[in-house]
Scaffold this motif. Sequence first.
Motif, short mmCIF file in Angstrom:
data_model
loop_
_atom_site.label_atom_id
_atom_site.label_comp_id
_atom_site.label_asym_id
_atom_site.label_seq_id
_atom_site.Cartn_x
_atom_site.Cartn_y
_atom_site.Cartn_z
N PRO A 247 0.83 -1.20 0.00
CA PRO A 247 0.00 0.00 0.00
C PRO A 247 0.87 1.25 0.00
CG PRO A 247 0.01 -1.02 2.16
CD PRO A 247 0.75 -1.94 1.24
N THR A 248 0.30 2.29 -0.53
CA THR A 248 1.00 3.57 -0.51
C THR A 248 0.99 4.10 0.93
OG1 THR A 248 -1.01 4.83 -0.91
CG2 THR A 248 0.22 4.08 -2.86
N PRO A 249 1.85 5.03 1.26
CA PRO A 249 1.83 5.58 2.62
C PRO A 249 0.45 6.13 3.01
CG PRO A 249 3.82 6.27 1.52
CD PRO A 249 2.98 5.57 0.50
N LYS A 250 -0.27 6.72 2.09
CA LYS A 250 -1.60 7.25 2.38
C LYS A 250 -2.58 6.10 2.70
CE LYS A 250 -5.09 10.29 0.39
NZ LYS A 250 -5.48 11.09 -0.76
N GLN A 251 -2.52 5.01 1.93
CA GLN A 251 -3.39 3.85 2.18
C GLN A 251 -3.05 3.20 3.52
OE1 GLN A 251 -2.46 1.65 -1.36
NE2 GLN A 251 -4.35 2.28 -2.41
N ALA A 252 -1.75 3.09 3.84
CA ALA A 252 -1.33 2.50 5.11
C ALA A 252 -1.83 3.32 6.29
CB ALA A 252 0.19 2.38 5.16
N LYS A 253 -1.78 4.65 6.17
CA LYS A 253 -2.27 5.52 7.24
C LYS A 253 -3.78 5.37 7.41
CE LYS A 253 -2.12 10.27 8.86
NZ LYS A 253 -1.73 11.63 8.58
N ALA A 254 -4.53 5.26 6.31
CA ALA A 254 -5.98 5.08 6.37
C ALA A 254 -6.35 3.75 7.03
CB ALA A 254 -6.59 5.17 4.97
N GLU A 255 -5.64 2.68 6.69
CA GLU A 255 -5.89 1.37 7.30
C GLU A 255 -5.59 1.40 8.80
OE1 GLU A 255 -3.61 -1.48 5.13
OE2 GLU A 255 -4.83 -1.26 3.32
N GLU A 256 -4.51 2.04 9.19
CA GLU A 256 -4.14 2.13 10.60
C GLU A 256 -5.19 2.93 11.38
OE1 GLU A 256 -2.08 1.64 14.13
OE2 GLU A 256 -1.87 0.59 12.22
N THR A 257 -5.68 4.01 10.80
CA THR A 257 -6.72 4.81 11.45
C THR A 257 -8.00 4.00 11.62
OG1 THR A 257 -5.78 6.80 10.46
CG2 THR A 257 -8.02 6.95 11.29
N ALA A 258 -8.40 3.26 10.60
CA ALA A 258 -9.61 2.43 10.68
C ALA A 258 -9.45 1.35 11.75
CB ALA A 258 -9.90 1.81 9.32
N ARG A 259 -8.27 0.74 11.83
CA ARG A 259 -8.02 -0.30 12.85
C ARG A 259 -8.12 0.28 14.25
NH1 ARG A 259 -4.40 -1.85 16.13
NH2 ARG A 259 -2.84 -0.36 15.45
N ARG A 260 -7.54 1.49 14.44
CA ARG A 260 -7.59 2.13 15.77
C ARG A 260 -9.01 2.52 16.16
NH1 ARG A 260 -2.29 6.09 15.86
NH2 ARG A 260 -0.75 4.41 15.97
N LEU A 261 -9.79 3.02 15.20
CA LEU A 261 -11.18 3.38 15.49
C LEU A 261 -12.00 2.15 15.89
CD1 LEU A 261 -11.98 6.01 12.72
CD2 LEU A 261 -11.88 6.39 15.18
N ALA A 262 -11.82 1.03 15.17
CA ALA A 262 -12.54 -0.20 15.49
C ALA A 262 -12.16 -0.72 16.87
CB ALA A 262 -12.27 -1.26 14.43
N GLU A 263 -10.87 -0.64 17.19
CA GLU A 263 -10.40 -1.08 18.50
C GLU A 263 -10.97 -0.20 19.61
OE1 GLU A 263 -6.13 -1.39 20.71
OE2 GLU A 263 -6.22 -2.02 18.60
N ALA A 264 -11.04 1.11 19.39
CA ALA A 264 -11.60 2.03 20.39
C ALA A 264 -13.09 1.76 20.60
CB ALA A 264 -11.37 3.47 19.95
N GLN A 265 -13.81 1.46 19.54
CA GLN A 265 -15.24 1.15 19.66
C GLN A 265 -15.45 -0.13 20.46
OE1 GLN A 265 -16.66 1.05 15.65
NE2 GLN A 265 -17.10 3.25 15.59
N ARG A 266 -14.61 -1.14 20.22
CA ARG A 266 -14.72 -2.39 20.98
C ARG A 266 -14.43 -2.16 22.45
NH1 ARG A 266 -10.93 -6.36 19.06
NH2 ARG A 266 -10.22 -4.94 17.48
N ARG A 267 -13.44 -1.31 22.75
CA ARG A 267 -13.11 -1.03 24.15
C ARG A 267 -14.26 -0.31 24.84
NH1 ARG A 267 -8.12 1.75 23.32
NH2 ARG A 267 -6.82 0.20 22.33
N ARG A 268 -14.88 0.66 24.14
CA ARG A 268 -16.02 1.38 24.70
C ARG A 268 -17.19 0.44 24.97
NH1 ARG A 268 -16.70 5.11 20.43
NH2 ARG A 268 -14.54 5.64 20.08
N ALA A 269 -17.38 -0.54 24.11
CA ALA A 269 -18.48 -1.50 24.26
C ALA A 269 -18.14 -2.58 25.29
CB ALA A 269 -18.81 -2.14 22.92
N GLY A 270 -16.90 -2.65 25.74
CA GLY A 270 -16.51 -3.65 26.71
C GLY A 270 -16.25 -5.02 26.11
#
Length: 129
Positions: free
Chosen positions: A12-35
């Motif tokens: 992936p290009t650096p821009k695509q890698a950054k977008a994937e990392e952001t999506a992964r972090r958001l999903a992880e934060a949502q799971r933590r909020r939901a317990g």
Amino acid sequence: MAGRRAADWRFPTPKQAKAEETARRLAEAQRRRAGVTDEDAWWAAVLADPRAETRKPIGSRTLAEIRDSELRVECLKCFRVVALSREEALARYDGGSLWREVAVRLLADGCQQRTGRHEEDGCWPDLRG
């Protein structure tokens, strides 16, 4: 052609890698909020898979869970068959009784094949479908 190097299209290009990392972090934060832990999420995904077998074996079901109109049990040694209707079984036994226990009781009067050994005497119920 994708670029000068043959493997350019694989990474992936650096821009695509950054977008994937952001999506992964958001999903992880949502799971933590939901317990929800990673293990809970893993089990939920496994059990949601349509290939997962969710039915209990017939021997470990209660009479109330079995929907067949006729219940049959056969001895694996003497091939004696005992059949009764579901309504009759529910009238005789509690709806919470396990089918395995009811099948053993139905064949309890003794097997026609006697071996002479206490451990082997008695019917062996066949609880398949």
